[in-house]
Enzyme design. Structure first.
Site, short mmCIF file in Angstrom:
data_model
loop_
_atom_site.label_atom_id
_atom_site.label_comp_id
_atom_site.label_asym_id
_atom_site.label_seq_id
_atom_site.Cartn_x
_atom_site.Cartn_y
_atom_site.Cartn_z
N ARG A 161 34.87 46.24 44.98
CA ARG A 161 35.65 45.97 45.47
C ARG A 161 36.89 46.44 45.54
NH1 ARG A 161 33.17 41.48 42.60
NH2 ARG A 161 32.97 40.14 43.93
N ASP A 190 28.25 44.57 47.47
CA ASP A 190 29.00 42.95 47.46
C ASP A 190 29.32 42.87 48.77
OD1 ASP A 190 29.99 40.68 46.50
OD2 ASP A 190 30.20 41.53 43.84
N HIS A 261 26.43 36.80 48.05
CA HIS A 261 27.03 38.35 47.87
C HIS A 261 26.76 39.45 48.47
CE1 HIS A 261 29.85 36.97 43.93
NE2 HIS A 261 29.15 36.18 44.29
N ASP A 328 23.81 35.72 41.32
CA ASP A 328 24.59 34.94 40.66
C ASP A 328 25.04 34.43 41.82
OD1 ASP A 328 25.46 37.24 41.99
OD2 ASP A 328 27.31 36.86 40.85
N GLU A 329 25.62 32.68 41.84
CA GLU A 329 26.72 31.86 42.98
C GLU A 329 26.40 31.88 44.39
OE1 GLU A 329 31.19 32.82 41.31
OE2 GLU A 329 30.42 35.15 42.14
N TRP A 396 26.88 35.61 32.30
CA TRP A 396 27.62 35.53 32.49
C TRP A 396 29.10 34.15 32.45
CZ3 TRP A 396 30.81 33.40 36.95
CH2 TRP A 396 30.11 33.18 37.82
N TYR A 421 34.94 40.20 30.34
CA TYR A 421 35.40 40.44 31.12
C TYR A 421 36.46 41.08 31.37
CZ TYR A 421 31.66 38.11 34.34
OH TYR A 421 30.70 37.79 35.26
N TRP A 470 35.39 44.29 36.38
CA TRP A 470 35.18 43.82 38.12
C TRP A 470 36.98 44.43 38.89
CZ3 TRP A 470 31.18 42.26 39.95
CH2 TRP A 470 30.12 41.45 39.26
N THR A 471 36.92 44.58 39.94
CA THR A 471 37.94 45.40 40.32
C THR A 471 38.78 44.94 41.45
OG1 THR A 471 36.69 46.96 42.07
CG2 THR A 471 37.15 47.08 39.44
N GLU A 472 38.56 43.44 41.76
CA GLU A 472 39.11 43.07 43.14
C GLU A 472 40.88 43.90 42.66
OE1 GLU A 472 36.88 41.57 40.89
OE2 GLU A 472 36.05 39.72 42.47
C1 ACM Z 1 29.42 37.37 38.29
O1 ACM Z 1 31.10 37.59 37.80
N1 ACM Z 1 29.64 36.24 39.60
C2 ACM Z 1 27.98 37.62 37.50
#
Ligand code: ACM
Length: 550
Positions: A161, A190, A261, A328-329, A396, A421, A470-472
Site C-alpha cells: 500500500r 497485493d 489480492h 485471505d479474502e 487474523w 493490527y 498495514w500501511t494504507e
Molecule cells: C487480512 O487482514 N486480510 C489478512
C-alpha cells in the site's frame, strides 16, 4: 544520627539504582547487585568464536552509532574492565534464545546457551545503558537469567500500500532485534502492487509494480490523485535484507498473497484473470474485497504461474523455513460469474466455488512443501477439511479461529486483528485509521494468546504471535512509527515474557525509559498512554489535543 542518615542515603541510592532497571520484554529472573559498571573506551570486549564475534560487533556498532563510543574487540582478557561474550552449551538442551547476563563493577559476562541467547543478552545489556544524558555511562550491577515464552515472536510490514526503502526496512528489522523478536513477515504483493523482482514474469515489475493513482482520504475516499506510485525490490535487495536480518537472528518470511489480492499480477498477465478481456491496472484504492475482480482463474496458465512464482520465492528466501501465500479474502463471486471457472468446477466435480480456493491453496502448499519449506496462510485456509502438508495458520479474523485451528492440529501464529493490527488508532481523539477502531496499548498488552480453556495439546500448537502493520493510511516512516510504538513493545512482552511475567502497571512504568530509548534510536512514537477507562473519558472530550503528533 549520622549513622542513620548514611543508612538512609545508602538505601536511597539502592532505590535509585532499582528504579533504573527497565528491560522490555521483561526477563524471567532479575536480581540487582550493588554498584555500577562504568562503560568507557578503555573497556575491552572479549569474543573469540564467529558467533561471539557477531554479537560483540553488533554491540560495538550500537555503541558507536548511539553513543559515539569506540570500543576494541579482543580475543583474550587483558586487564579489567571487560565485557565477555560467550556461547556456552548446556548439558541439557536449552531453549533457543536462553541466556544469562551478569554485571559486576569490573566485569560483564554475557552467556548465551546458544548463539541467539548471546545476542539477546546483548539486547538486555543495551537496555541497561542510560539512554539519555549519557555523559557518564553507568550500568547497574545485576544478574539476569532469561528465555522466551514462545518460539515465534514477530512483526509484519505491508510494503505494498506504501513502499519503504531498503534502508528503512533494515531499521525496522533493528527494532525487532532490540525487542528480541525473531521473525519479520514481509507483505510483498497485493492489489496495489507487486514488489518482488521476477525473472520469469518481468511484467510484474514493469506493469504490476506501479499504480496510476492513489485514493484520497479514508475509504471510499473523495477521489484519487494523479501520481503514479510504486516500485519493487530487486532480488539483490531482497537478499540484502535477508542477510541483514540473519545477522540479527531474524528470519524473513516473504508473503505473496494469492488467490485473491492479485490485481497487480492480473494487470501484468491478464491470462491469470477470470475476465481476461477487461483492462486493468493495479488498484488505486483500498479495501476492494468483492468490489473489483482480484482473483486468479483456475486455468493452466495460473497453475504454472503459481509454481514458478513460489519456486522463485523459495529460492530468494532460501534461509527461511516459512513461505507465506496469503489466501485471505477471496470473494467467490468472480468464480461464480466466470464461464472458465464454472467449467473447471464441472470437470473436477466441485459444487461450491470455495473449492476453487482450496484447489489453488493445495497447489501452492505442495509447491512450497516440495521445496522443503512450511507454507503459512491466513486462517481462511482452514475451511478446507482435506488440506494436508506442512501448513501454519495466522488467524487474523479472531482469536477463536486460532484456537479452532490449534484444536484441529495446525500450528498457529496468533494475529487476531483486534489485538495485533497496529494500523488502528491508539487513542480516541486521533484521526481514525481503521474506521471505528481504537486499539489501545492496554488492549494489545492484555491479550492472552493461550487461553486457559485450550487443551494442553492445542496450547502447544500456538507457537507464538506477531503484530501486523498495514500501511494504507501510513505513507510515511514517521506515521508508521507512531503506530508501532509503544504497542510493538507490548507485543514483544506478550510473546517473549508470556502471561506469567506480564504486569501492565510495571510495563507502563518501564515506558518512560523506553521512550528515552525510542528517542535514542530516532523512532517516532505515541507518548500518550491511555487505559480503557481513559478512552471512554476522552471520547466525551472531543477537543482533547494530542501531545505528540504524527
Ligand atoms: C487480512 O487482514 N486480510 C489478512
Amino acid at each position: 544520627m549520622k549513622k542513620l542518615s548514611v543508612t538512609l542515603l545508602a538505601s536511597l541510592s539502592t532505590l535509585w539504582c532499582l528504579a533504573q532497571v527497565s528491560i522490555i520484554p521483561e526477563p524471567l529472573k532479575l536480581t540487582q547487585g550493588s554498584g555500577t559498571f562504568s562503560l568507557h573506551d578503555q573497556v575491552q570486549l572479549v569474543a573469540v568464536s564467529a558467533d561471539e564475534l557477531q554479537s560483540a560487533r553488533y554491540f560495538s556498532d550500537y555503541l558507536k552509532k548511539h553513543y559515539n563510543l569506540s570500543i576494541q574487540i579482543v580475543e583474550k582478557v587483558g586487564t579489567d574492565p571487560a565485557i565477555l561474550f560467550s556461547v556456552v552449551e548446556k548439558e541439557t538442551p536449552s531453549v533457543t534464545g536462553e541466556y544469562e547476563l551478569t554485571i559486576d563493577t569490573k566485569l560483564i559476562v554475557l552467556n548465551g546457551f546458544n548463539p541467539q541467547g548471546l545476542f539477546y543478552a546483548v539486547q538486555s545489556l543495551i537496555q541497561l545503558i542510560p539512554a539519555k544524558g549519557h555523559w557518564k555511562l553507568e550500568i547497574p550491577a545485576i544478574y539476569i537469567y532469561d528465555k522466551p515464552a514462545f518460539s515465534y515472536r514477530g512483526m509484519h510490514f505491508d510494503v505494498v500500500r506504501h513502499i519503504f526503502p531498503v534502508e528503512y526496512i533494515k531499521k525496522f528489522i533493528d527494532y525487532l532485534a532490540l525487542h528480541k523478536m525473531n521473525y519479520f513477515h514481509w507483505h510483498l504483493t497485493d492489489d496495489q502492487g507487486w514488489r518482488i523482482e521476477s525473472a520469469k514474469y518481468p511484467k510484474l515489475n514493469t506493469i504490476g509494480a506501479y499504480r496510476e493513482a492513489t485514493i484520497i482520504g479514508m475509504f471510499p475516499g473523495t477521489g484519487v490523485d494523479s501520481t503514479r506510485y510504486g516500485g519493487f525490490y530487486t532480488v539483490k535487495e531482497l537478499r540484502e535484507v535477508v542477510d541483514y536480518a540473519k545477522a540479527r537472528y531474524i528470519t524473513v518470511i516473504p508473503e505473496a498473497d494469492i488467490p485473491a489480492h492479485c490485481m497487480a499480477a492480473i494487470s501484468a498477465y491478464p491470462q491469470l484473470s477470470t475476465a481476461p478481456d477487461t483492462l486493468r491496472r493495479p488498484a488505486s484504492t483500498w479495501g476492494i474485497f468483492n468490489r473489483q475482480n482480484n482473483v486468479l482463474s483456475p486455468n493452466k496458465y495460473t497453475f504454472k504461474f503459481l509454481e514458478d512464482i513460489f519456486d522463485e520465492l523459495c529460492d530468494i528466501f532460501h534461509d527461511s523455513p516459512y513461505i507465506h501465500f496469503g489466501a485471505d479474502e477471496a470473494s467467490t463471486m468472480w468464480w461464480k460469474e466466470s464461464a472458465e471457472s464454472q467449467e473447471f468446477m464441472k470437470q473436477n466435480n466441485m459444487t461450491d466455488e470455495g473449492e476453487i480456493q482450496d484447489y489453488l491453496v493445495r497447489l501452492v502448499v505442495n509447491t512450497i512443501n516440495n521445496k522443503g519449506k512450511i507454507a503459512v496462510g491466513w486462517d481462511e485456509i482452514t475451511r478446507d477439511p482435506k488440506l494436508s502438508g506442512d501448513v501454519v495458520v495466522m488467524n487474523w479474523r479472531g482469536q477463536r479461529g486460532g484456537n479452532e485451528a490449534a484444536n484441529k492440529g495446525y500450528k498457529v501464529i496468533m494475529t487476531p486483528s483486534r489485538y495485533s493490527y497496529l494500523n488502528s488508532s491508539q487513542r480516541p481523539d486521533e484521526e481514525l485509521v481503521l474506521p471505528r477502531r481504537v486499539t489501545t496499548l492496554d488492549t494489545v498488552y492484555l491479550f492472552n494468546p493461550v487461553p486457559k480453556a485450550l487443551s494442553p495439546q492445542a496450547a502447544e500448537n500456538i507457537i507464538g504471535g506477531q503484530g501486523c502493520m498495514w500501511t494504507e493510511y501510513y505513507p510515511t516512516i514517521s506515521k508508521v512509527e507512531y503506530a508501532l510504538f509503544p504497542r510493538l513493545s507490548a507485543i514483544a512482552e506478550n510473546y517473549w515474557s508470556g502471561q506469567g511475567r506480564k504486569d501492565l502497571t510495571k510495563f507502563k512504568q518501564k515506558l518512560s525509559k523506553q521512550f528515552d530509548l525510542y528517542d535514542l534510536w530516532g523512532a517516532n512514537y505515541c507518548n500518550y498512554v491511555v487505559d480503557i477507562g481513559d478512552v471512554k473519558r476522552l471520547l466525551s472530550t472531543p477537543n482533547y489535543l494530542p501531545s505528540k503528533s504524527y
